[in-house]
Design a protein around this motif. Structure first.
Motif, PDB file in Angstrom:
ATOM      1  N   GLY A 187       0.774  -1.232   0.000  1.00 32.85           N
ATOM      2  CA  GLY A 187       0.000   0.000   0.000  1.00 32.85           C
ATOM      3  C   GLY A 187       0.803   1.278   0.000  1.00 32.85           C
ATOM      4  N   HIS A 188       2.123   1.185  -0.134  1.00 32.01           N
ATOM      5  CA  HIS A 188       2.935   2.398  -0.210  1.00 32.01           C
ATOM      6  C   HIS A 188       2.622   3.141  -1.508  1.00 32.01           C
ATOM      7  CE1 HIS A 188       5.964   1.777   3.124  1.00 32.01           C
ATOM      8  NE2 HIS A 188       5.310   0.629   3.113  1.00 32.01           N
ATOM      9  N   ALA A 189       2.609   4.448  -1.432  1.00 31.15           N
ATOM     10  CA  ALA A 189       2.248   5.261  -2.590  1.00 31.15           C
ATOM     11  C   ALA A 189       3.247   5.080  -3.725  1.00 31.15           C
ATOM     12  CB  ALA A 189       2.175   6.726  -2.191  1.00 31.15           C
ATOM     13  N   ALA A 190       2.732   5.063  -4.952  1.00 36.42           N
ATOM     14  CA  ALA A 190       3.584   4.892  -6.122  1.00 36.42           C
ATOM     15  C   ALA A 190       4.594   6.025  -6.259  1.00 36.42           C
ATOM     16  CB  ALA A 190       2.726   4.805  -7.381  1.00 36.42           C
ATOM     17  N   ASP A 191       4.249   7.227  -5.751  1.00 37.47           N
ATOM     18  CA  ASP A 191       5.153   8.372  -5.881  1.00 37.47           C
ATOM     19  C   ASP A 191       6.058   8.544  -4.658  1.00 37.47           C
ATOM     20  OD1 ASP A 191       3.258   9.200  -4.063  1.00 37.47           O
ATOM     21  OD2 ASP A 191       2.802  11.092  -5.071  1.00 37.47           O
ATOM     22  N   THR A 192       6.185   7.498  -3.830  1.00 37.52           N
ATOM     23  CA  THR A 192       7.112   7.571  -2.691  1.00 37.52           C
ATOM     24  C   THR A 192       8.516   7.861  -3.216  1.00 37.52           C
ATOM     25  OG1 THR A 192       5.818   5.986  -1.406  1.00 37.52           O
ATOM     26  CG2 THR A 192       8.124   6.283  -0.773  1.00 37.52           C
ATOM     27  N   PRO A 193       9.205   8.876  -2.676  1.00 39.79           N
ATOM     28  CA  PRO A 193      10.538   9.213  -3.181  1.00 39.79           C
ATOM     29  C   PRO A 193      11.558   8.103  -2.910  1.00 39.79           C
ATOM     30  CG  PRO A 193       9.605  11.024  -1.907  1.00 39.79           C
ATOM     31  CD  PRO A 193       8.732   9.836  -1.656  1.00 39.79           C
ATOM     32  N   VAL A 194      12.394   7.861  -3.889  1.00 41.63           N
ATOM     33  CA  VAL A 194      13.483   6.887  -3.782  1.00 41.63           C
ATOM     34  C   VAL A 194      14.766   7.561  -4.247  1.00 41.63           C
ATOM     35  CG1 VAL A 194      14.385   4.660  -4.530  1.00 41.63           C
ATOM     36  CG2 VAL A 194      11.916   4.956  -4.238  1.00 41.63           C
ATOM     37  N   LEU A 195      15.817   7.375  -3.489  1.00 40.93           N
ATOM     38  CA  LEU A 195      17.120   7.906  -3.867  1.00 40.93           C
ATOM     39  C   LEU A 195      18.082   6.731  -3.993  1.00 40.93           C
ATOM     40  CD1 LEU A 195      18.522  11.229  -2.766  1.00 40.93           C
ATOM     41  CD2 LEU A 195      20.092   9.308  -2.862  1.00 40.93           C
ATOM     42  N   VAL A 196      18.677   6.582  -5.162  1.00 40.21           N
ATOM     43  CA  VAL A 196      19.592   5.472  -5.447  1.00 40.21           C
ATOM     44  C   VAL A 196      21.001   6.035  -5.612  1.00 40.21           C
ATOM     45  CG1 VAL A 196      20.207   3.644  -7.078  1.00 40.21           C
ATOM     46  CG2 VAL A 196      17.792   4.094  -6.547  1.00 40.21           C
ATOM     47  N   VAL A 197      21.970   5.445  -4.899  1.00 33.26           N
ATOM     48  CA  VAL A 197      23.365   5.866  -5.017  1.00 33.26           C
ATOM     49  C   VAL A 197      24.182   4.666  -5.493  1.00 33.26           C
ATOM     50  CG1 VAL A 197      25.377   6.820  -3.852  1.00 33.26           C
ATOM     51  CG2 VAL A 197      23.077   7.571  -3.191  1.00 33.26           C
ATOM     52  N   GLU A 198      24.827   4.841  -6.624  1.00 31.57           N
ATOM     53  CA  GLU A 198      25.685   3.796  -7.192  1.00 31.57           C
ATOM     54  C   GLU A 198      27.148   4.189  -6.991  1.00 31.57           C
ATOM     55  OE1 GLU A 198      26.371   1.571 -11.521  1.00 31.57           O
ATOM     56  OE2 GLU A 198      25.570   3.602 -11.440  1.00 31.57           O
ATOM     57  N   ASN A 199      27.982   3.210  -6.603  1.00 34.40           N
ATOM     58  CA  ASN A 199      29.416   3.453  -6.389  1.00 34.40           C
ATOM     59  C   ASN A 199      29.645   4.596  -5.403  1.00 34.40           C
ATOM     60  OD1 ASN A 199      30.252   1.444  -8.284  1.00 34.40           O
ATOM     61  ND2 ASN A 199      29.811   2.872  -9.945  1.00 34.40           N
ATOM     62  N   CYS A 200      29.025   4.485  -4.264  1.00 38.60           N
ATOM     63  CA  CYS A 200      29.039   5.552  -3.263  1.00 38.60           C
ATOM     64  C   CYS A 200      30.454   6.009  -2.921  1.00 38.60           C
ATOM     65  CB  CYS A 200      28.325   5.057  -2.005  1.00 38.60           C
ATOM     66  SG  CYS A 200      28.279   6.252  -0.680  1.00 38.60           S
ATOM     67  N   SER A 201      30.664   7.315  -2.961  1.00 41.79           N
ATOM     68  CA  SER A 201      31.881   8.041  -2.568  1.00 41.79           C
ATOM     69  C   SER A 201      33.047   7.862  -3.537  1.00 41.79           C
ATOM     70  CB  SER A 201      32.333   7.651  -1.148  1.00 41.79           C
ATOM     71  OG  SER A 201      33.099   6.458  -1.130  1.00 41.79           O
ATOM     72  N   ARG A 202      32.860   7.130  -4.607  1.00 42.63           N
ATOM     73  CA  ARG A 202      33.944   6.924  -5.566  1.00 42.63           C
ATOM     74  C   ARG A 202      33.877   7.955  -6.694  1.00 42.63           C
ATOM     75  NH1 ARG A 202      34.644   0.365  -6.098  1.00 42.63           N
ATOM     76  NH2 ARG A 202      34.243  -0.118  -3.904  1.00 42.63           N
TER      77      ARG A 202
END
Length: 240
Positions: A187-202
């Protein structure tokens, strides 16, 4: 009769999220004094440059790839402590969070080997800093859960999701899609914000702002290690 050599000491050190200058001062000092370093797959060459005097042993484990079994890593640690006085087990992030420290500590303790843990910056905190996106926000998010879908062999798959204001999924590349579908089904809203970090700090770090409903398509371009942060606190700040 030749006396048996006493075991050396082992340090489990958190390398942090990737950038060599994000390791702690204590961790860097111990690396510089180490005789042998057993390091994870995500430890960078720049980090290993901090211990040029040491024998380097790769014991990396990567999801979805052939890698050394944990029991073999445990045995290598014990063997290293038999032959060296100062042994470093260098782990990505923090050893005590999704770092399999429990298995290694149990093995070392069972052999009576002295061991010390040196914490590191875990990927969630580094990712939040890179994105300038606090994991908590007054009036919006006051609880955070770190989780992963990875399981030990012969253990049932984890199907439940934490109930928390901000969810942070480690090692989420392949499993993030399943997580998104599960949250939508709950039931979480489809527009719930998501933040994706790839290769963090590199140097090749990438940050993506998505919504829960478009997470599957948004991850298609990711090839490196991925950390995913979900919740209202991940919404982009609006100018005041």
């Amino acid at each position: 009769m030749v006396a048996q050599r006493a075991f050396g000491k082992v340090w489990l050190i958190g390398a942090g999220p990737g950038a060599a200058d994000l390791i702690t001062v204590r961790g860097a000092r111990l690396l510089a004094d180490a005789e042998v370093v057993l390091y994870d797959a995500l430890v960078t060459p720049e980090m290993l440059a901090l211990c040029p005097q040491a024998v380097l042993v790769s014991v990396g484990k990567r999801a979805g790839q052939r890698s050394m079994a944990q029991i073999a890593i445990n045995e290598q640690l014990v063997d290293a402590a038999r032959h060296y006085s100062r042994v470093v087990r260098l782990k990505g992030g923090d050893p005590m969070l999704f770092g399999r420290a429990d298995e290694e500590l149990r093995t070392l303790e069972a052999h009576g080997i002295a061991v010390e843990v040196v914490p590191g910056i875990t990927a969630a905190l580094a990712a939040a800093a890179s994105a300038k996106q606090p994991l908590t926000r007054r009036g919006i998010a006051r609880s955070v859960a770190f989780f992963t879908s990875s399981n030990a062999p012969d253990h049932p798959e984890q199907t439940t999701l934490p109930a928390c204001d901000t969810l942070v999924q480690y090692m989420g590349g392949r499993e993030a899609i399943k997580t998104a579908r599960g949250l939508l089904a709950l039931g979480h809203a489809a527009d719930t914000p998501v933040l994706v970090v790839e290769n963090c700090s590199r140097a090749d770090e990438r940050i993506f702002r998505l919504q829960l409903s478009d997470l599957e398509a948004g991850l298609a371009a990711c090839t490196g290690p991925v950390l995913m942060m979900i919740g209202a606190a991940m919404a982009a700040r609006q100018p005041e």
